[in-house]
Design a protein around this motif. Structure first.
Motif, PDB file in Angstrom:
ATOM      1  N   GLY A 523      51.056  25.676  83.852  1.00  0.00           N
ATOM      2  CA  GLY A 523      51.933  26.046  84.948  1.00  0.00           C
ATOM      3  C   GLY A 523      52.941  27.097  84.529  1.00  0.00           C
ATOM      4  N   LEU A 526      51.058  30.431  84.075  1.00  0.00           N
ATOM      5  CA  LEU A 526      50.726  31.071  85.341  1.00  0.00           C
ATOM      6  C   LEU A 526      51.969  31.692  85.973  1.00  0.00           C
ATOM      7  CD1 LEU A 526      48.537  31.643  87.457  1.00  0.00           C
ATOM      8  CD2 LEU A 526      49.144  29.468  88.543  1.00  0.00           C
ATOM      9  N   ASN A 530      52.405  35.617  86.808  1.00  0.00           N
ATOM     10  CA  ASN A 530      52.621  36.078  88.187  1.00  0.00           C
ATOM     11  C   ASN A 530      53.838  36.984  88.320  1.00  0.00           C
ATOM     12  OD1 ASN A 530      50.370  34.897  89.369  1.00  0.00           O
ATOM     13  ND2 ASN A 530      51.414  32.963  89.784  1.00  0.00           N
ATOM     14  N   LEU A 759      43.578  34.387  85.716  1.00  0.00           N
ATOM     15  CA  LEU A 759      44.637  33.779  86.533  1.00  0.00           C
ATOM     16  C   LEU A 759      44.023  32.893  87.619  1.00  0.00           C
ATOM     17  CD1 LEU A 759      47.133  36.755  86.867  1.00  0.00           C
ATOM     18  CD2 LEU A 759      47.017  34.956  85.135  1.00  0.00           C
ATOM     19  N   GLU A 763      44.809  28.908  88.009  1.00  0.00           N
ATOM     20  CA  GLU A 763      45.313  28.380  89.277  1.00  0.00           C
ATOM     21  C   GLU A 763      44.404  27.285  89.814  1.00  0.00           C
ATOM     22  OE1 GLU A 763      47.171  30.045  93.474  1.00  0.00           O
ATOM     23  OE2 GLU A 763      45.947  31.372  92.229  1.00  0.00           O
ATOM     24  N   THR A 764      43.105  27.497  89.728  1.00  0.00           N
ATOM     25  CA  THR A 764      42.159  26.486  90.206  1.00  0.00           C
ATOM     26  C   THR A 764      42.267  25.205  89.386  1.00  0.00           C
ATOM     27  OG1 THR A 764      40.624  28.179  90.975  1.00  0.00           O
ATOM     28  CG2 THR A 764      39.721  25.984  90.599  1.00  0.00           C
ATOM     29  N   LEU A 767      45.341  23.334  90.500  1.00  0.00           N
ATOM     30  CA  LEU A 767      45.265  22.785  91.847  1.00  0.00           C
ATOM     31  C   LEU A 767      44.258  21.652  91.976  1.00  0.00           C
ATOM     32  CD1 LEU A 767      45.453  26.048  94.005  1.00  0.00           C
ATOM     33  CD2 LEU A 767      47.210  24.284  93.787  1.00  0.00           C
TER      34      LEU A 767
END
Length: 774
Positions: A523, A526, A530, A759, A763-764, A767
């Motif tokens: 986290g 990422l 970003n 990225l 993210e996947t 999530l």
């Protein structure tokens, strides 16, 4: 009596075969017997096929390939005389007293003096099993009730009879604790013993009250699961896992054995919807589905749930938002909430805790045994008496009275007091006579949980802490969510290394979380990506390399002590320790490629060194290089500590502890054993083939891609890994330093971190918890 050196298990069904596999995991030879196969030339085919199934089972029953070879199949007609060589004979056949007693008479005729016989029964009283079989048998007999699957479920209930010799109980309990890794709970010879007596009551209450309160199964599971510290399956998901068809038999057995006024009897009522499901083959995950099922629609999978009131299937839906909001609050607030979910939660939990209090003095004299049984047998985070302390005994008594339920004597005498209290740094527990008694750990058990009662951390921040665990040994503990590694952990570890060098002999890296470490905090990574904070990411990579190297080069021994997941950076920290003492259920691996990255805290470098120097491979750089590439590029995770040795995530001299509660003590002992004459290992040097090797690895990846087993971006990530492992711009005549390989790790990590495909993978994973195949 003598130690346990060889075991026989009679009954090659799911439980018997699983018990045999786990004894083999402990390193012992096992004889697995069943009846003669009628339709096979191999008279021992039933046991042989059971062993084959075990080797294919998921999750795996065996901890490694060697364990499967320790189990020998046989049958009770041709091989019963082989029991004379066995020290412990476990019976795990059908739950019929007549069949068991017939078998015991045959066993008694061939077993040697001093051997132990036990039954895995969960429904038949021990006194019934030994009736008429003579003193010799009764003195060596006990019940050893394993939970399924035996490898993974830690509870072992031990029931001794009136004639069972104390040394028999002590020998089996010690063996089960040290060698099988079990939490041994002594039970009285009562129906259902402890865990199933209370657990079946709880399950039956939760199902019946869901009907009575007109709740959906999703709402019931949302309330019963995490808010109460119960696995996220909740109740209906758990019944699907166990098997709906098993419950009527268990319920009927308990109902027949328990008094008519036992509170269980009020909940043991037929439920037409459940009966219909079982009749139609909806017996849970082993059948067509259970309360939940998976169907295929429009080429995809749809999860459905049954409506408890109509009996019709419908798409699974989230629990009512209000139910989720209420359940997410503190437990007392949930139970006090005037809503269907609040009233449901209160009815189920108050009556379950009341029933637990009724069992004190009946199923067990010690309330701690009941707590242990539910934590170890049903995976509750807190036992019922720990939950009573969390709610307050007075609150619970008042809630029961308001419902019109009686208050059990044990709960009444706890009024105004805690079940557990801490006095002068040690725990005491309230006994049935109203007095407190010290709650002592078994010899050889050392837990940070207890150390924290009597001391404060030497260093601490929001993600880690350093503790003094005695005898000149310090313990570094991760405390972040999933023990994910972040800048705070790296910073405190660097400070801890300096403090330990001044004041201690050795360091152990250990924690009591469900995972040793799930790896770097994705986290944070990422978020930094970003906002294009690339310098922050590169600093974190560099600091990790620097700190891990300082760990390996510290002037004192460092021992890693993992349990559960040790992935990515969590694996890499173990690779930099002088030694590892691993819990048997440690799942270790370098999994960075799954999120589009490569190991960059020295994982590639250390694995190359290990396979080059320790691996039983042909000479030359390519075999080791290829082995590391295969392991890392496929994100291979060892499914046990034994398998981690096969993959060289652990070395031959690293230790394995079967009992989780003994891990810290074993790691501390290993660290102290390394102190005398300790010197840190030298830095590594490598000779690698460079571009030619990378080309070969790239061709191998391309071949896998053509088979459809690797995605285009897998090729990019594996290409970066291949360049690191082959040494980059070098050839076999050049000696590369460790610094050069670490720079390659860092360079390729940063290049991949900037790519949108990476990225997307990160993210996947955050999530969904699943890798993205892009």
């Amino acid at each position: 009596m003598s130690e346990i050196a060889k075991v026989a298990v009679i009954g090659a069904g799911v439980m018997g075969a699983g018990i045999a596999a786990h004894v083999a995991n402990a390193g012992l030879p096992v004889l697995l017997l069943d009846i003669v196969a009628k339709d096979s030339e191999d008279r021992s085919a039933i046991a042989a096929k059971a062993i084959e199934r075990l080797q294919k089972s998921e999750p795996s029953a065996f901890m490694g390939k060697a364990a499967a070879k320790r189990v020998t199949p046989g049958n009770i007609e041709d091989d019963l005389d082989k029991l004379a060589d066995c020290d412990w004979i476990v019976e795990a056949i059908l739950e019929r007293a007549d069949l068991k007693q017939d078998l015991y008479r045959r066993v008694e005729a061939v077993r040697k003096d001093g051997s132990v016989v036990s039954s895995n029964t969960s429904t038949i009283p021990l006194s019934t099993l030994t009736e008429g079989l003579g003193d010799r048998f009764a003195e060596d007999f006990l019940v050893t009730h394993f939970f399924n699957p035996p490898r993974y479920m830690r509870l072992l209930e031990v029931v001794a009879g009136a004639q069972t010799k104390p040394e028999v109980v002590e020998t089996i309990s010690r063996f089960a604790d040290h060698r099988l890794g079990k939490g041994v709970v002594a039970c009285k010879d009562r129906p259902g013993f402890i865990a199933n007596r209370l657990g079946v009551y709880w399950l039956q209450a939760a199902v019946a009250e869901a009907f009575d309160h007109n709740l959906s199964i999703e709402e019931a599971d949302a309330v019963i699961g995490r808010p109460m510290g119960i696995p996220k399956t909740g109740v209906f998901g758990l019944l699907d896992l166990v098997g709906l068809d098993l419950m009527p038999h268990v319920n009927a057995s308990l109902a027949a054995a328990l008094p008519k006024d036992d509170p269980f009897q009020a909940y043991n009522r037929p439920l037409a919807v459940v009966d219909k499901m079982i009749a139609e083959g909806y017996t849970g995950r082993k059948g067509k589905g259970g309360f939940y099922r998976i169907t295929r629609a429009k080429g995809g999978k749809v999860k459905e749930a049954i409506d408890l009131h109509s009996g019709e299937w419908r798409p699974e839906r989230p629990a009512d938002p209000e139910a989720i909001r209420v359940a997410g609050r503190d437990l007392r607030a949930l139970l006090d909430h005037d809503s269907p979910v609040g009233r449901y939660a209160r009815a189920v939990l108050t009556r379950t805790l009341s029933y637990a209090a009724l069992l004190v003095g009946d199923a067990a004299d010690d309330p701690a045994a009941i707590d242990d049984a539910m934590r170890l047998g049903y995976n509750w985070k807190q036992g019922p008496f720990e939950l009573i302390d969390r709610l307050g005994a007075d609150w619970l008594a008042a809630a029961l009275t308001a419902q019109g339920d009686p208050v059990p004597p044990y709960l009444a005498q706890a009024a105004g007091r805690k079940v557990y209290k801490v006095t002068e740094g040690h725990r005491e527990i309230l006994q049935p006579d109203g007095a407190y008694r010290s709650h002592l750990r078994p010899d050889g058990v050392l837990l940070l949980e207890d150390i924290k009662l009597v001391s404060k951390p030497l260093l601490k921040n929001g993600s880690a802490a350093l503790w003094d665990i005695g005898d000149g040994v310090a313990c570094f503990e991760f405390t972040s969510k999933m023990n994910a590694l972040d800048p705070d952990i790296l910073g405190l570890l660097a400070k801890s290394l300096k403090l330990v060098a001044r004041q201690f002999k050795a360091l152990v890296i250990y924690n009591e979380g469900g995972a040793f470490s799930a790896g770097a905090n994705l986290g944070l990574a990422l978020f930094a990506a970003n906002i294009a904070a690339w310098s922050e990411i590169e600093t974190l990579v560099a600091e990790g390399q620097k700190t891990y190297r300082a760990l390996r080069e510290a002037p004192f021994p460092v021992v890693g002590a993992p349990s559960g997941l040790a992935l990515g950076g969590g694996c890499e920290i173990l690779l930099h320790c002088d030694a590892v003492q691993a819990h048997a259920e440690s799942y270790i691996g370098l999994v960075e490629v799954g999120v589009g990255l490569v190991p960059a805290w020295g994982g590639c470098t250390e694995m190359l060194h290990r396979w080059s120097t320790l691996g039983q491979l042909p000479k030359g750089p390519m075999p080791a290089l290829s082995k590391v590439f295969e392991t890392v590029s496929t994100a291979t995770v060892a499914k046990s500590a034994a398998e981690a040795k096969e993959l060289l995530f652990l070395r031959e001299g690293d230790g394995i502890t079967m009992n989780r509660d003994r891990l810290l003590a074993d790691a501390k002992a290993k660290a102290l054993a390394l102190v005398e004459g300790y010197a840190p290992p030298p830095r590594r040097e490598f000779t690698l083939p460079g571009a030619a090797a990378k080309t070969g690895l790239d061709m191998a990846v391309a071949s896998v891609q053509r088979q459809g087993k690797a995605t285009p971006y897998d090729g990019v990530v594996c290409g970066a890994l291949a360049d690191i492992l082959s040494g980059g711009d070098t050839d076999i005549t050049v000696t590369l330093t460790e610094d050069a390989l670490l720079e390659l790790e860092r360079t390729h990590f940063m290049a991949l971190a900037r790519r949108p495909e990476t990225l997307a993978r990160i993210e996947t994973m955050l999530l969904t918890g699943k890798p993205l195949r892009n």
